[in-house]
Each structure stands twice: as C-alpha cells, then as structure tokens.
Design a protein around this motif. Sequence first.
Motif, PDB file in Angstrom:
ATOM      1  N   ASN A 502       0.665  -1.439  -0.074  1.00 55.93           N
ATOM      2  CA  ASN A 502      -0.224  -0.437   0.049  1.00 55.93           C
ATOM      3  C   ASN A 502       0.751   1.240   0.017  1.00 55.93           C
ATOM      4  O   ASN A 502       0.352   1.943  -0.820  1.00 55.93           O
ATOM      5  CB  ASN A 502      -0.900   0.115   1.273  1.00 55.93           C
ATOM      6  CG  ASN A 502      -1.707  -0.689   1.185  1.00 55.93           C
ATOM      7  OD1 ASN A 502      -2.409  -1.299   0.005  1.00 55.93           O
ATOM      8  ND2 ASN A 502      -2.620  -1.425   1.809  1.00 55.93           N
ATOM      9  N   ARG A 503       2.181   1.366   0.697  1.00 51.99           N
ATOM     10  CA  ARG A 503       2.918   2.355   0.659  1.00 51.99           C
ATOM     11  C   ARG A 503       3.572   2.280  -0.969  1.00 51.99           C
ATOM     12  O   ARG A 503       3.348   3.630  -0.665  1.00 51.99           O
ATOM     13  CB  ARG A 503       3.870   2.110   1.399  1.00 51.99           C
ATOM     14  CG  ARG A 503       5.050   2.985   1.347  1.00 51.99           C
ATOM     15  CD  ARG A 503       6.503   2.742   2.165  1.00 51.99           C
ATOM     16  NE  ARG A 503       7.641   3.661   2.092  1.00 51.99           N
ATOM     17  CZ  ARG A 503       7.980   3.871   2.952  1.00 51.99           C
ATOM     18  NH1 ARG A 503       8.397   3.068   3.760  1.00 51.99           N
ATOM     19  NH2 ARG A 503       9.032   4.585   2.470  1.00 51.99           N
ATOM     20  N   VAL A 504       3.638   1.949  -1.553  1.00 52.54           N
ATOM     21  CA  VAL A 504       4.098   2.222  -2.611  1.00 52.54           C
ATOM     22  C   VAL A 504       2.947   2.224  -4.020  1.00 52.54           C
ATOM     23  O   VAL A 504       3.063   3.289  -5.032  1.00 52.54           O
ATOM     24  CB  VAL A 504       5.307   1.057  -3.499  1.00 52.54           C
ATOM     25  CG1 VAL A 504       6.143   1.016  -2.535  1.00 52.54           C
ATOM     26  CG2 VAL A 504       4.353  -0.256  -3.939  1.00 52.54           C
ATOM     27  N   LEU A 505       2.107   1.771  -3.125  1.00 55.36           N
ATOM     28  CA  LEU A 505       0.724   2.000  -4.426  1.00 55.36           C
ATOM     29  C   LEU A 505       0.145   3.387  -4.228  1.00 55.36           C
ATOM     30  O   LEU A 505      -0.605   3.782  -5.365  1.00 55.36           O
ATOM     31  CB  LEU A 505      -0.070   0.465  -3.879  1.00 55.36           C
ATOM     32  CG  LEU A 505      -0.950   0.137  -5.136  1.00 55.36           C
ATOM     33  CD1 LEU A 505      -0.562  -0.449  -7.148  1.00 55.36           C
ATOM     34  CD2 LEU A 505      -1.798  -1.210  -4.865  1.00 55.36           C
ATOM     35  N   ALA A 506      -0.066   3.905  -3.132  1.00 57.41           N
ATOM     36  CA  ALA A 506      -0.595   4.655  -3.402  1.00 57.41           C
ATOM     37  C   ALA A 506      -0.642   5.950  -3.616  1.00 57.41           C
ATOM     38  O   ALA A 506      -1.388   6.876  -3.916  1.00 57.41           O
ATOM     39  CB  ALA A 506      -1.068   5.695  -1.401  1.00 57.41           C
ATOM     40  N   PRO A 507       0.339   6.161  -3.616  1.00 51.19           N
ATOM     41  CA  PRO A 507       1.477   7.987  -4.662  1.00 51.19           C
ATOM     42  C   PRO A 507       0.909   7.571  -6.015  1.00 51.19           C
ATOM     43  O   PRO A 507       0.726   8.253  -6.442  1.00 51.19           O
ATOM     44  CB  PRO A 507       2.536   7.718  -4.351  1.00 51.19           C
ATOM     45  CG  PRO A 507       2.883   6.897  -3.146  1.00 51.19           C
ATOM     46  CD  PRO A 507       2.158   5.885  -2.717  1.00 51.19           C
ATOM     47  N   TYR A 508       1.024   6.379  -6.361  1.00 49.70           N
ATOM     48  CA  TYR A 508       1.005   6.196  -8.023  1.00 49.70           C
ATOM     49  C   TYR A 508      -1.178   6.542  -7.794  1.00 49.70           C
ATOM     50  O   TYR A 508      -1.124   7.404  -9.053  1.00 49.70           O
ATOM     51  CB  TYR A 508       1.298   4.744  -7.874  1.00 49.70           C
ATOM     52  CG  TYR A 508       0.305   4.036  -9.201  1.00 49.70           C
ATOM     53  CD1 TYR A 508       0.635   4.534 -10.582  1.00 49.70           C
ATOM     54  CD2 TYR A 508      -0.109   3.201  -8.899  1.00 49.70           C
ATOM     55  CE1 TYR A 508       0.202   3.761 -11.459  1.00 49.70           C
ATOM     56  CE2 TYR A 508      -0.703   2.201  -9.789  1.00 49.70           C
ATOM     57  CZ  TYR A 508      -0.826   2.504 -11.601  1.00 49.70           C
ATOM     58  OH  TYR A 508      -1.128   1.952 -12.622  1.00 49.70           O
ATOM     59  N   MET A 509      -1.583   6.065  -7.555  1.00 46.28           N
ATOM     60  CA  MET A 509      -3.054   6.158  -7.850  1.00 46.28           C
ATOM     61  C   MET A 509      -3.471   7.792  -7.073  1.00 46.28           C
ATOM     62  O   MET A 509      -4.204   8.315  -8.033  1.00 46.28           O
ATOM     63  CB  MET A 509      -4.163   5.343  -6.725  1.00 46.28           C
ATOM     64  CG  MET A 509      -3.274   3.111  -6.786  1.00 46.28           C
ATOM     65  SD  MET A 509      -4.825   2.532  -5.855  1.00 46.28           S
ATOM     66  CE  MET A 509      -6.144   2.453  -5.731  1.00 46.28           C
ATOM     67  N   ALA A 529      -1.026   2.941 -19.001  1.00 46.52           N
ATOM     68  CA  ALA A 529      -0.782   2.448 -17.615  1.00 46.52           C
ATOM     69  C   ALA A 529      -0.848   0.994 -18.038  1.00 46.52           C
ATOM     70  O   ALA A 529       0.628   0.027 -17.952  1.00 46.52           O
ATOM     71  CB  ALA A 529      -1.567   2.685 -16.340  1.00 46.52           C
ATOM     72  N   ARG A 530      -1.515   0.888 -18.418  1.00 36.94           N
ATOM     73  CA  ARG A 530      -1.597  -0.620 -19.378  1.00 36.94           C
ATOM     74  C   ARG A 530      -0.403  -0.828 -20.342  1.00 36.94           C
ATOM     75  O   ARG A 530      -0.428  -2.319 -20.815  1.00 36.94           O
ATOM     76  CB  ARG A 530      -3.665  -0.949 -19.799  1.00 36.94           C
ATOM     77  CG  ARG A 530      -3.981  -1.788 -18.517  1.00 36.94           C
ATOM     78  CD  ARG A 530      -5.742  -2.173 -19.266  1.00 36.94           C
ATOM     79  NE  ARG A 530      -5.961  -1.103 -20.397  1.00 36.94           N
ATOM     80  CZ  ARG A 530      -7.215   0.173 -19.943  1.00 36.94           C
ATOM     81  NH1 ARG A 530      -7.545   0.019 -18.323  1.00 36.94           N
ATOM     82  NH2 ARG A 530      -7.909   0.645 -20.498  1.00 36.94           N
ATOM     83  N   LYS A 606       4.874   7.348 -23.342  1.00 33.26           N
ATOM     84  CA  LYS A 606       5.371   8.497 -22.162  1.00 33.26           C
ATOM     85  C   LYS A 606       4.872   8.617 -21.074  1.00 33.26           C
ATOM     86  O   LYS A 606       5.249   9.023 -19.836  1.00 33.26           O
ATOM     87  CB  LYS A 606       5.460   9.801 -23.149  1.00 33.26           C
ATOM     88  CG  LYS A 606       5.976  11.414 -22.276  1.00 33.26           C
ATOM     89  CD  LYS A 606       6.309  12.135 -23.138  1.00 33.26           C
ATOM     90  CE  LYS A 606       6.558  13.227 -22.585  1.00 33.26           C
ATOM     91  NZ  LYS A 606       6.264  14.530 -21.196  1.00 33.26           N
ATOM     92  N   LEU A 607       3.166   8.966 -20.989  1.00 33.10           N
ATOM     93  CA  LEU A 607       2.273   8.524 -20.515  1.00 33.10           C
ATOM     94  C   LEU A 607       3.027   8.207 -19.413  1.00 33.10           C
ATOM     95  O   LEU A 607       2.707   8.299 -17.934  1.00 33.10           O
ATOM     96  CB  LEU A 607       1.089   9.410 -20.702  1.00 33.10           C
ATOM     97  CG  LEU A 607      -0.182   9.025 -19.827  1.00 33.10           C
ATOM     98  CD1 LEU A 607       0.205  10.377 -18.593  1.00 33.10           C
ATOM     99  CD2 LEU A 607      -1.435   9.519 -20.380  1.00 33.10           C
ATOM    100  N   GLY A 608       2.669   6.583 -20.115  1.00 33.20           N
ATOM    101  CA  GLY A 608       2.533   5.529 -19.108  1.00 33.20           C
ATOM    102  C   GLY A 608       3.788   5.829 -17.924  1.00 33.20           C
ATOM    103  O   GLY A 608       3.668   4.822 -16.909  1.00 33.20           O
ATOM    104  N   ARG A 609       4.851   5.676 -18.812  1.00 35.13           N
ATOM    105  CA  ARG A 609       6.358   6.064 -17.797  1.00 35.13           C
ATOM    106  C   ARG A 609       6.378   6.673 -16.844  1.00 35.13           C
ATOM    107  O   ARG A 609       6.744   6.756 -15.643  1.00 35.13           O
ATOM    108  CB  ARG A 609       7.545   5.849 -18.586  1.00 35.13           C
ATOM    109  CG  ARG A 609       8.450   6.275 -17.802  1.00 35.13           C
ATOM    110  CD  ARG A 609       9.406   4.918 -17.564  1.00 35.13           C
ATOM    111  NE  ARG A 609      10.399   5.213 -16.417  1.00 35.13           N
ATOM    112  CZ  ARG A 609      10.423   5.918 -15.321  1.00 35.13           C
ATOM    113  NH1 ARG A 609       9.170   6.241 -14.594  1.00 35.13           N
ATOM    114  NH2 ARG A 609      11.417   6.029 -14.797  1.00 35.13           N
ATOM    115  N   GLU A 610       5.902   8.066 -17.054  1.00 32.71           N
ATOM    116  CA  GLU A 610       5.475   9.187 -16.308  1.00 32.71           C
ATOM    117  C   GLU A 610       4.579   9.045 -15.070  1.00 32.71           C
ATOM    118  O   GLU A 610       4.454   8.587 -13.715  1.00 32.71           O
ATOM    119  CB  GLU A 610       4.817  10.295 -16.602  1.00 32.71           C
ATOM    120  CG  GLU A 610       5.899  11.121 -17.543  1.00 32.71           C
ATOM    121  CD  GLU A 610       4.985  12.297 -18.825  1.00 32.71           C
ATOM    122  OE1 GLU A 610       3.242  12.345 -18.390  1.00 32.71           O
ATOM    123  OE2 GLU A 610       5.487  13.194 -18.951  1.00 32.71           O
TER     124      GLU A 610
END
Length: 669
Positions: A502-509, A529-530, A606-610
């Motif tokens: 959850n620590r790494v997932l939360a900032p991403y979401m 993202a996909r 590019k967006l996926g990497r960001e």
Amino acid sequence: MTTETTAADLTGLKDWRFEVDFEGIAWAIFDRENESANALGRRPLEELGEIIDRVQSGAREGTIRGLVIMSGKQKSFIVGADIREFADLKTEQQVIEALKPVNTLLDRIEAMSVPVVAAIHGVCVGGGLELVLACHYRIATRDDATRVGFPEVKLGIFPGFNGTARSIRQAGALNAMQAMLKGSMIRASAARAQGFIDQLVESRGALRWAARKAVLQNRKSKAKGGFAGLLAKWPARGYLAGKMRSETAKKVREDHYPAPFRLIDLFERYGGSYADMKREESPAFAPLMVSDTSRNLRRVFFLSEALKAQAPKQSSWRPMRVHVIGAGTMGADIAGWCVACGMEVTLQDLSVSQIEKGIAAQSKLFKRKFRTKAQQDAAKARLIADPDGRGVPRADVIIEAIIEKLEIKQALFKELEDKVKPDALLASNTSSLKIEDIAATMADPGRLVGIHFFNPAAQMPLVEVVRGEMSRQGEVDKGAIFVAAIDKFPLVVKSVPGFLVNRVLAPYMMAAMARVDAGEDKEKIDEAARAFGMPMGPIELADTVGLDVCASVGQILGLGDEVSGAAKLVKSGKLGKKTGRGYYVWKDGKPEKSNDKRWDKADIKKLGRELVEPLIAEAERARDDHIVANADLVDAGVIFGTGFAPFRGGPLHFRAREQAEAAARDAAE
C-alpha cells in the motif's frame, strides 16, 4: 557417449539410478542429487544419454526388452528444464546449439527398438512433459498432485525440446495449442482424455506393476488426431490460428508477451507437418529465450522462490485449524481460502446472519476449487459458524479481521491472550494500524504479528507478514509458515504505515487521481498504465478498491486531500465499483468506457512511464528504509502485490536497467 556402455559403467550416476531386472526390464529412476525436485539440467541429461546408450546396447544383445522412466522423488516427476542454466545462454546461436543434443537424445528415445514407458506421479511439466512425449507409452497416477502442462509461456518462451511438434502429434492441434498457450496445469484424468496420458492407475505404488505390464505387452500410445487431423490442415489451420491470435490478444499484449504469438505463428506456418514443426521450432524459440522479456520473467520466477524461502522449512509447527474473527468480506474470504487449502476453520462474528452470509459466499470458491460435490460438501463441513468463539482454544492460527479501530482490536487481543494454545499464532489482518500499537495492552506483545491479505483474498498471491517492534522471530516465522501452507507467497515486512504494497501503490494512485482533477482524460490515463504493463489502470483500480478505502489509506500516509475529486465522490456516496459509480459508471461489474481511443502511441508510452514514476520512487524509499530484507524482495512484493508489469522484472530492476542504458548512451556519445 558410446554404445559400448555396460551396467558397471553406470554405477557412477549421480542423478539417476539404473538397474535391469530379471525379466530384462531396465528401470531408470530420476532422483537428482541434493535437490528436492527433478529438473533437466546438463548433468541429468548427459546421464540419461548414458542410460539410453546402455539400453540400446542391451536391446541389440537381447538382454533388455524395455525401459521404464520413473521419479525417485515422492511428490513430483520432473518440474521442467533447469531454469538456473538458462542464464548461460547469451545469443540465439548458443540457444540453438544447446538445444541440439537434447533434441537428438529425445529422438533416440523415440526411435528405440524396445518399448519406453514413462511412469508419472506428481508434477510433470515443461521439459519433463516433452521427455515423456518422446516415450512410447505414458502411465500416470490419478492422484490430485499429478499434473502435466507446458508453463513455458509464463517464462516468455514456448516448449523447445520439440514439444510443440510432439504435443500436436499426440493430443491433436487444439488440445496441444491450448495447453501451450494457457500454460496451465492439467489434471491426470483430463490429460488422459486429451491424449497426453495413455493410462491411469490409482496410486504411486501401482505404477511399477503397470509399467512392467506395459513393457511386457509392448504397448504403444495411440495419437489423438495429430498432424493427420483436420485442424492441422490448411485452411482450417489458418482459421484456428486466427482465432487463437484474437483470443490471446484479449489477455496479453504482443509487445509485452510475444511468446504465445510466436507459437501461433509457428503453428500457422508449419503445423501441417511433424518434421517441419520440429525443424522450425528452435529458430523460433531462440530469439525468445535471449529476450529481455524472458530474462525478466525468469527473474520473477526466482523472486517467487525467494518469497517462498521466507517460510522456514525446518519447523515442527504445522497449522491445521484456523479461527477467523470478523465475517465481513475479507474475513469470510480468508476463512474460505484456508478451507480450500485443506484446513478446518471456525468463523466468528457478533452477527450470526453475517457469519451465514460470509459462509454462503464461499460456495463459488469451493465449486471452482473442487471438482466433485463430495469434495465441495467436505469443504463446507470444514467451515464452521462459531458466534461464541468456541474454536479459539483449539486453533493453531487466530486471525482478526474486524473494524480498523485501535481500541477495539486492543481489547480483542487482550481478551484472546489467555484463551489460546501456548503455540497458537495470533495475527491481525490490519491494513493501516501498527502491530506494536495493537499489541500494547497485551501481557505478551511479542506474540502478535500482522497477516495482511489483499482483496480478493483467493486471487491475490501475496500476503504480508508484518513484524511489529516487539514481535518475536518465532511468531514471524509461524506467520510465514502459515501463509506458505495456504499456497500464498509470504513477504515479511516492517510495521510501518502502508507496510510495503500500500505504501508504494498509494502515491501512484493518488498522482493519477490528481491528473484527473487537473482535467486529464481518465481513460487515457488507464490505457497508458496498461500500455506500460500494469494489469489495470490506476483510476479503474481506485474504483475497484473503493474510493473510501483509497481516501483512508491516503490519510494514513499523509497523501489525503479533502478537496480532491476523489474526496468529493466519497462525500456524495460514489465509492466506485461497489456502489455502481465512482470515477466510472459500473454496469455488470465492468466500467463503462468510450470507444474513442485514437491516442498517439508515443504519447501513451511517455504518459505510462510518467504514471509509474511515483511507484518506483516510493519503492526506492521502501528499500532504503529496509521495509523488507533486500531490494529483490521489494521487487517481489510490488510484482505479486500490485501486478507491476512482470515482464519488466520489478520497479527497482526496471530503474536500474533504465540507468544502465542511459549510462551506455552517454558513454557512446
């Protein structure tokens, strides 16, 4: 190797046992030295070559009338080729040269003048199945542990020991191609129906007698269609290949996972001829073997082994009875999964109707997990409603899955402490509270650990085993042993907000949701993202998890914002999938999306990497904070806990690869 090998010459074998009995039947028992399972590495294959020399010599002399290949391991036959040796192959030509002697060996087995019988108990997959397909007759036990299959696609390749050709010849084009494309395990009874197995026996003890009879009666397998079948002929083959290609494209992207598509190409071009398939297999296989995708997927396999190693092997403690407190969705699902893994579970809740609802919800799992009504009924009998908590004193594991309120959890464990067995594991399924805080009121706070499941509990492969500041190592070990016993990957993590996943997932979401607040297209974000390789876009994921849950996690990690779009949706009761509306409108369990997806590919890339940058950066911080033991376990936890693109090898591995490539470019300029 020469054909002059004698019985005496074979006494030095390390991975095989060989004998010729009084009836002239040769027995080759594969029992790889210092290994828990049999894998086909260089030495085992070389020794098998010596055995084949000896049998051929005996066949010419009339002293050997047949060969039986069996396993000396109790639980498995052959688990495939030795993946550890794949790393030695750097170029396509090296791969092709490495395949030649193996394929020559299997051709020699197939061409033997005396019957060669494979007697199979336990797992027989990958190169193991390719070996037995070169035999003349295959016998397997009906035991549920006996499975065959071609899992190679999960490693970014397909069968390379001429298994593509032999499986089509033996089981027919449809059965063989489905087995290779899906990579799933096939039960012995289904394998017999499809043509991979010729005969079934009831037990491991019956294998030797059945194999003896098969040799003495010179039994030969009967192919089920093969290259003479309609589906191997053109134009039916072209039509079938087209259908397979479109079905595969629904599950994986070709640029992410090329192996199944290259297999379909091979079948479409050469699937009408056994000789052509054999000849063209290696040239098609070699590029896949040396690809980054295959290297990274092999890395993921080793990461899964590292997770399994978190559970100590040498322990007398064995969990058989589980007591779950809290019959909400998560608690009931944990209970159901434990039952599906063979355990007896008592389920407690203040509400009897909630217990009944939770138990009823497990029927789907039991139907999926067990084939017969008797097995399903036995599973239901092992899931016991227990509103009064009578199962507590008998339980080996007690899991709390109640409301996320510290005082309530503290009171519960303080009360439980005197009621449980001395060696019982006490665990909380908390997703946000510190284990040491929950344990603070216990007389022995060292007993408590966290066992953090992810939703849906039956499907997510990872379970975090949370070590509190006072948790004893022995209790952490029990937690890992329990998780491994229910066929999940245990990851030992420090008790910190969000743990690892959850620590790494939360900032991403949260970063993705902030983009939507700023006016960016949510569908474009999810598609990007996909395209990077995530199984689901972050906005769709937020809706699936529940926007209220996301808000709670965000507040715990200091990422929440009461004026965000997500907060406004929560206040209006739009919580995502569970309420039918969040960022998306949900119908029949799926989000409604437009069909207008004419986005520039470079822009999407590019967006996926960001989008994944916040996840990667937080994974680096988690590594530096020693949330888990090492960087590899960070990658393992993020892959198996979030679905982070497996073909990229994990966020830290991906970052290191990017940095190495950038350094190489700078050096070249």
